[in-house]
Design a protein around this motif. Structure first.
Motif, PDB file in Angstrom:
ATOM      1  N   LEU A   7       0.836  -1.209   0.000  1.00  0.00           N
ATOM      2  CA  LEU A   7       0.000   0.000   0.000  1.00  0.00           C
ATOM      3  C   LEU A   7       0.869   1.257   0.000  1.00  0.00           C
ATOM      4  N   THR A   8       1.979   1.215   0.707  1.00  0.00           N
ATOM      5  CA  THR A   8       2.889   2.362   0.704  1.00  0.00           C
ATOM      6  C   THR A   8       3.465   2.579  -0.692  1.00  0.00           C
ATOM      7  N   ALA A   9       3.844   1.479  -1.346  1.00  0.00           N
ATOM      8  CA  ALA A   9       4.372   1.594  -2.710  1.00  0.00           C
ATOM      9  C   ALA A   9       3.323   2.177  -3.643  1.00  0.00           C
ATOM     10  N   ILE A  10       2.085   1.689  -3.543  1.00  0.00           N
ATOM     11  CA  ILE A  10       1.004   2.216  -4.384  1.00  0.00           C
ATOM     12  C   ILE A  10       0.789   3.693  -4.098  1.00  0.00           C
ATOM     13  N   GLY A  11       0.750   4.056  -2.807  1.00  0.00           N
ATOM     14  CA  GLY A  11       0.517   5.451  -2.440  1.00  0.00           C
ATOM     15  C   GLY A  11       1.599   6.377  -2.954  1.00  0.00           C
ATOM     16  N   LEU A  12       2.860   5.983  -2.833  1.00  0.00           N
ATOM     17  CA  LEU A  12       3.958   6.831  -3.297  1.00  0.00           C
ATOM     18  C   LEU A  12       3.957   6.952  -4.816  1.00  0.00           C
ATOM     19  N   LEU A  13       3.605   5.879  -5.507  1.00  0.00           N
ATOM     20  CA  LEU A  13       3.527   5.946  -6.969  1.00  0.00           C
ATOM     21  C   LEU A  13       2.379   6.855  -7.408  1.00  0.00           C
ATOM     22  N   LEU A  14       1.251   6.773  -6.718  1.00  0.00           N
ATOM     23  CA  LEU A  14       0.141   7.682  -7.023  1.00  0.00           C
ATOM     24  C   LEU A  14       0.524   9.126  -6.718  1.00  0.00           C
ATOM     25  N   LEU A  15       1.296   9.334  -5.660  1.00  0.00           N
ATOM     26  CA  LEU A  15       1.778  10.679  -5.339  1.00  0.00           C
ATOM     27  C   LEU A  15       2.677  11.209  -6.447  1.00  0.00           C
ATOM     28  N   LEU A  16       3.536  10.350  -6.987  1.00  0.00           N
ATOM     29  CA  LEU A  16       4.388  10.768  -8.105  1.00  0.00           C
ATOM     30  C   LEU A  16       3.536  11.212  -9.288  1.00  0.00           C
ATOM     31  N   ALA A  17       2.487  10.456  -9.580  1.00  0.00           N
ATOM     32  CA  ALA A  17       1.581  10.845 -10.659  1.00  0.00           C
ATOM     33  C   ALA A  17       0.937  12.191 -10.376  1.00  0.00           C
ATOM     34  N   ALA A  18       0.492  12.388  -9.129  1.00  0.00           N
ATOM     35  CA  ALA A  18      -0.142  13.650  -8.755  1.00  0.00           C
ATOM     36  C   ALA A  18       0.827  14.818  -8.864  1.00  0.00           C
TER      37      ALA A  18
END
Length: 626
Positions: free
Chosen positions: A214-225
């Motif tokens: 979940l942390t990996a998913i969240g950080l990747l989504l943050l990069l997109a944002a």
């Protein structure tokens, strides 16, 4: 439900298709069709909104599955749409503000030979942005995500005959692709660990997934944002994007596209709520960008670039609020909506000033325009008061809500975030007061040939309506917790922890804002504005250079990338190509040697066969005797 949700997307998409495929045959009425498509989409959105209001809170979400899209083994994705309270906020903002900007563009682009193509790109953007916020899965969101990236590229580079515009469009496209890779990899991780990429499936599976995934998913989504919403470290494209026509800046880089990252974070709230490290990353990015953009805005003389830096900063507020979890989601969306009104109005006001000043963007060439442009002055002024948070205008309610939520985080975190958000409010007041004073007050500094005049009604009416939103939207959303209750079924709600009485916090914020206004007035309201940019402190020089964002990207990313590329090329040349060439050379030399044995005489071949047979017989006899 009498009207399908997909119609909101289909109408502007049809407009873009007709205008692009129709070519020059549609030049005479293309701008009218573009406006009609946007307005029709807004009407559909309004009907859907009133239909939604008529149902109970838990029954308001609407799902439409249009067709089976990706039926591949374990990956089953339908092309589906989801209209709930969160997406409805964006649909109304996109179509409502988008329609006003379309109308404004009729006057702004009146003399441009490519006006029909411009409206086609605006329609294309609307349809892509609507798909982004209406998709019920991350793959559908990704298609809309890439669509707005394409439309942004086309619109920023609309005047591609200018090298600066072409370069800015390419820069925006490349930087956004970095963020897009984050979203693409995030979907891969979702499927690998959660087995799905639909919102419902991901959010249902998230509580039983490991925190690491979940942390990996969240950080990747943050990069997109960060890429789409111009947040540090992917913020460098936004200032250059002002090379596009001003309506583009208002629609894409103020009201809608740059808020897509905030939507992604809030929509993915159930993931971030279970990944505190990723959530902390969101807060840090928002806090850093909030100050980063504000400091840059203090040193810009280009009116559009000053507003672009302001956009970066204000979205930092939204990202910070989204990083606070359920207590901040509603405030992030509230500020997003109010910002859509006042920042779009400010950009359209800047366009009106440029229209009056022969496309001059340097505020050092303005001054005293309040009398020549009375409507622009009033509407821009109301947007100015809204963004700096003067009560009871819109920004007062939304920004103060974020500041109170930041203070309520508690402990050292609350102190740091509270200080950052309050300081950001003071800097915002400074640079926006600077913009007002340099543009509308003081002595006239324009050239003799300039004859400032008010924009036509087709441009001023959208500015007036956006000014009305700048005044009243915050109160409409905040009083009685209207927006919080509206969003509660989607994002949940948590009461803000107040570290002090609300009136005390408000007083402190307004005092800091007043200090920012007074400092700006002393520097720009009581002294002559020099024609040339004066020398400044190291911080001022750094702010003029965007705090060396491009230099950092060059040093940290471009040069190492070039070195890596050159190294890989050398490996390819020396090792891969070398091995292949060496093997080919060996085969060639062996062939040359063997070729010497080919004489073409039968007697030579017969003798060779005889010799070989004799050697075989000798070998057999030797083995038997042994």
């Amino acid at each position: 439900m009498t009207i399908p949700v997909w119609l909101t997307i289909a109408l502007p998409l049809a407009g873009a298709t007709i205008l692009l495929l129709g070519g020059r045959r549609t030049d005479a009425w293309g701008h009218l069709l573009g406006c009609l498509a946007a307005i029709a989409s807004f009407v559909v959105a309004a009907v859907l909104f009133f239909d939604m209001v008529g149902r109970d809170g838990e029954q308001r979400a609407v799902h439409e599955s249009l067709f089976s899209w990706v039926p591949v083994g374990g990956l089953q994705v339908d092309f589906g749409l989801q209209l709930d309270q969160l997406s409805m906020c964006f649909v109304l903002l996109i179509t409502g503000v988008g329609s006003l900007i379309h109308i404004y563009s009729i006057g702004y682009m009146a003399e441009d030979p490519g006006r029909r193509r411009f409206f086609a790109y605006l329609n294309l953007f609307l349809s892509a942005m609507l798909l982004l916020v209406l998709a019920d899965n991350y793959l559908g969101l990704y298609v809309g995500w890439e669509g707005v990236g394409l439309a942004s590229y086309l619109l920023i580079g609309f005047w591609a005959h200018k090298p600066s515009a072409a370069t800015a469009a390419k820069k925006a496209f490349v930087v956004n692709r970095v963020g897009d890779m984050g979203l693409a990899i995030a979907m891969m991780v979702m499927f690998a660990y959660l087995g799905t990429i639909s919102y419902a499936g991901v959010f249902e599976a998230a509580p039983v997934a490991g925190e690491g995934a979940l942390t990996a998913i969240g950080l990747l989504l943050l990069l997109a944002a960060c890429g789409k919403s111009a947040q540090v470290p992917l913020q460098s494209w936004l200032g250059d994007a002002m090379e596009g026509p001003t309506p583009v800046s208002a629609l894409i880089h103020a009201a809608t596209m740059v808020t897509a990252g905030v939507y992604l974070i809030v929509r993915s709230g159930p993931v971030f709520d279970l990944a505190p490290n990723a959530q902390l990353g969101v807060v840090i990015v928002g806090a850093v960008t909030l100050l980063f953009g504000a400091i840059i805005g203090c040193a810009k003389d280009d009116i559009k670039k000053a507003l672009a830096a302001s956009t970066m900063s204000q979205i930092g507020y939204m990202v910070l609020a989204a990083g606070l979890g359920p207590v901040g989601y509603a405030f992030a969306i509230m500020h997003l909506l109010t910002h859509g009104f006042f920042k779009a109005g400010l950009f359209l006001g800047a366009g009106s000033v440029m229209h009056a000043m022969d496309d001059e963007v340097d505020m050092r060439r303005y001054g005293g325009l309040r009398k020549a442009l009375p409507i622009t002055f009033v509407t821009f002024g109301l947007g100015y008061l809204a963004i700096i948070g003067i009560p009871p205008l819109a920004g007062f309610f939304s920004k103060d809500g974020i500041i109170e939520a930041a203070l309520g985080a508690g402990g050292v975190k609350g102190i740091i975030l509270g200080a950052v958000t309050i300081l950001g409010a003071g800097i915002t007041a400074f640079y926006m007061t600077r913009v007002m004073l340099m543009t509308f007050f003081g002595e006239k500094r324009w050239a003799e040939k300039a004859h400032p005049h008010e924009a036509p009604a087709v441009m001023t009416w959208p500015m007036i309506l956006l000014a009305v939103g700048s005044v009243g939207s915050g109160a409409a959303f905040a009083i009685g917790g209207t927006l919080e209750h509206w969003l509660e079924p989607v994002v949940g709600t948590h009461e803000v922890h107040h570290v002090a009485p609300v009136w005390v916090v408000t007083t402190v914020i307004l005092a800091v804002v007043a200090v920012g206004i007074l400092i700006a007035y002393r520097m720009y309201g009581t002294r002559p504005i020099p024609d040339e940019v004066p020398d400044g402190s190291a911080l001022t020089v750094a702010a003029r250079r965007d705090l060396y964002g491009d230099a950092f990207n060059e040093a940290a990313l471009m040069r190492p990338g070039q070195l890596l590329t050159r190294g890989l090329v050398e490996i390819d040349d020396e090792a891969v190509d070398g091995a292949a060439s060496g093997l080919a050379g060996l085969v060639s030399r062996l062939s040359d040697g063997l070729r010497q044995w080919q004489t073409g005489f039968a007697r030579s071949y017969a003798l060779s066969m005889l010799g070989g047979a004799v050697l075989v017989l000798v070998a057999i006899l030797a083995v038997q005797l042994w």
